[in-house]
Motif scaffolding. Sequence first.
Motif, mmCIF file in Angstrom:
data_model
loop_
_atom_site.group_PDB
_atom_site.id
_atom_site.type_symbol
_atom_site.label_atom_id
_atom_site.label_comp_id
_atom_site.label_asym_id
_atom_site.label_seq_id
_atom_site.Cartn_x
_atom_site.Cartn_y
_atom_site.Cartn_z
ATOM 1 N N GLN A 155 0.535 8.865 13.769
ATOM 2 C CA GLN A 155 -0.285 8.157 12.788
ATOM 3 C C GLN A 155 0.490 6.995 12.165
ATOM 4 O OE1 GLN A 155 -3.557 8.530 12.088
ATOM 5 N NE2 GLN A 155 -3.629 10.049 13.726
ATOM 6 N N LEU A 156 1.778 7.228 11.873
ATOM 7 C CA LEU A 156 2.609 6.149 11.332
ATOM 8 C C LEU A 156 2.839 5.054 12.377
ATOM 9 C CD1 LEU A 156 5.296 8.079 9.232
ATOM 10 C CD2 LEU A 156 3.078 7.180 8.524
ATOM 11 N N GLU A 157 2.872 5.454 13.640
ATOM 12 C CA GLU A 157 3.025 4.481 14.725
ATOM 13 C C GLU A 157 1.882 3.471 14.713
ATOM 14 O OE1 GLU A 157 5.192 3.767 16.954
ATOM 15 O OE2 GLU A 157 6.497 5.510 17.295
ATOM 16 N N ARG A 158 0.711 3.887 14.269
ATOM 17 C CA ARG A 158 -0.448 2.978 14.221
ATOM 18 C C ARG A 158 -0.149 1.779 13.332
ATOM 19 N NH1 ARG A 158 -5.213 6.243 11.939
ATOM 20 N NH2 ARG A 158 -6.331 4.311 12.373
ATOM 21 N N ILE A 159 0.601 2.014 12.250
ATOM 22 C CA ILE A 159 0.951 0.918 11.335
ATOM 23 C C ILE A 159 1.884 -0.054 12.022
ATOM 24 C CG2 ILE A 159 2.006 0.370 9.107
ATOM 25 C CD1 ILE A 159 1.225 3.199 8.183
ATOM 26 N N ARG A 160 2.883 0.481 12.717
ATOM 27 C CA ARG A 160 3.831 -0.371 13.439
ATOM 28 C C ARG A 160 3.114 -1.188 14.520
ATOM 29 N NH1 ARG A 160 9.225 1.481 13.731
ATOM 30 N NH2 ARG A 160 9.489 -0.199 15.252
ATOM 31 N N PHE B 112 0.850 -1.190 0.000
ATOM 32 C CA PHE B 112 0.000 0.000 0.000
ATOM 33 C C PHE B 112 0.890 1.245 0.000
ATOM 34 C CE2 PHE B 112 -2.535 -3.331 2.029
ATOM 35 C CZ PHE B 112 -3.715 -3.245 1.294
ATOM 36 N N VAL B 113 0.626 2.158 -0.915
ATOM 37 C CA VAL B 113 1.468 3.341 -1.091
ATOM 38 C C VAL B 113 0.701 4.596 -0.677
ATOM 39 C CG1 VAL B 113 2.866 4.690 -2.701
ATOM 40 C CG2 VAL B 113 2.647 2.207 -3.010
ATOM 41 N N ILE B 114 1.332 5.399 0.186
ATOM 42 C CA ILE B 114 0.761 6.674 0.636
ATOM 43 C C ILE B 114 1.757 7.788 0.311
ATOM 44 C CG2 ILE B 114 0.014 8.031 2.640
ATOM 45 C CD1 ILE B 114 -0.651 5.454 4.059
ATOM 46 N N ILE C 29 -6.284 1.511 5.291
ATOM 47 C CA ILE C 29 -5.334 0.409 5.103
ATOM 48 C C ILE C 29 -5.423 -0.597 6.245
ATOM 49 C CG2 ILE C 29 -2.872 -0.179 5.064
ATOM 50 C CD1 ILE C 29 -2.432 2.457 3.518
ATOM 51 N N LEU C 30 -5.496 -0.095 7.470
ATOM 52 C CA LEU C 30 -5.521 -0.981 8.636
ATOM 53 C C LEU C 30 -6.774 -1.857 8.674
ATOM 54 C CD1 LEU C 30 -4.113 1.293 11.491
ATOM 55 C CD2 LEU C 30 -2.925 -0.405 10.100
ATOM 56 N N ARG D 64 -4.443 10.334 8.240
ATOM 57 C CA ARG D 64 -5.132 9.483 9.215
ATOM 58 C C ARG D 64 -6.240 8.676 8.535
ATOM 59 N NH1 ARG D 64 -6.944 14.229 12.969
ATOM 60 N NH2 ARG D 64 -6.789 12.602 14.546
ATOM 61 N N GLU D 65 -6.911 9.279 7.545
ATOM 62 C CA GLU D 65 -7.961 8.563 6.813
ATOM 63 C C GLU D 65 -7.368 7.438 5.977
ATOM 64 O OE1 GLU D 65 -11.094 9.038 7.200
ATOM 65 O OE2 GLU D 65 -11.219 10.985 8.191
#
Length: 351
Positions: free
Chosen positions: A159-164, A106-108, A129-130, A123-124
């Motif tokens: 917000q990036l921490e949410r992915i981790r 997934f590319v942002i 993605i999540l 954030r959206e």
Amino acid sequence: MEFLYEYGLFFAKTITFVLAFAAIIALIASSAMKQGSKKGELEITDISEQLHDIEHEMNHHLLNKEQLKEKEKQEKKQAKEKEKADKAAAKKQADGDDLAHEPKLFVIDFKGSIDAKEVSSLREEITAILLVATDKDEVLVRLESGGGMAHCYGLAASQLERIRQAKIPLTVSVDKVAASGGYMMACVADKILSAPFAILGSIGVIAQIPNFNKILKKNDVEFEQLTAGKYKRTLTMFGENTDEGREKFVEEIEEMHDLFKAHVSENRPQLDIEKVATGETWSGKKAIDVGLVDVVTTSDDYLCQASKTSKVIAIKYATKKGLAEKFSKAASLSAESFLGKLWQNNRIFPS
């Protein structure tokens, strides 16, 4: 009679103008109501398909008829094999076999401003993605930012921490610049990519403020500022600043710098933080030597390689802009274009 005729004509014109103006206002209000009900929407682009189309177009122009025929034959064979594999994977997935999951990248894109207002779209995109991604997938953030307000970029990094936290591999690619707040975001990634001449680092804090107190005094202008709390305002633009106020201001800056260093150290413990947290910047080629990045490459190369093993999908949350915002953006673009021409002609700005 002539007077009545002219008056009637004037009255009709006035009514027409008022009705036209009312219609425009109603149109704007209707547009605003629609925008209020739906602020934006997701735009999903299949990059894998785009790359395949480009490859097909290049082959069409470069290969002769025999080569094209052979290429098409191979593609048909590969398509049948993929279709067969997809059916088998779908069956396994229906049976609860996680190994059948087709990996996705997934590319942002995040191009940050000083106040990192783009975080509202970020954030959206991350939420979307999540909702569908698994730990077999990956997220690539193409990041470009020279930094800005610490608290705003702190939110963007969170917000990036949410992915981790979701245990999904996170990669950040820097093609141009990720400095200060930009690097605050980048260091959250499991892997940081950098183009050879990209700018990274600037792990420091800066604050500057003009003071017009001497000008006011010279013109016999008094300035009063009332506060509750000893350090509610340490430095001011119009009042007379004190050494105590300056010391407190520097103390606050140092505290923010310590928080910044702790954040970077937590995410990249292999760094010699005292060596890199001097406010300096490094190019991609040098940044890898000091540990700020992991791989020197461009996002384009990374996507081309990833498309061979994963389905590459770009996610963008596009917000609806009001009429005033559209006019403002048009004026801003015009100003940037004008300044750009002046720069090229060497009429303003030092080289």
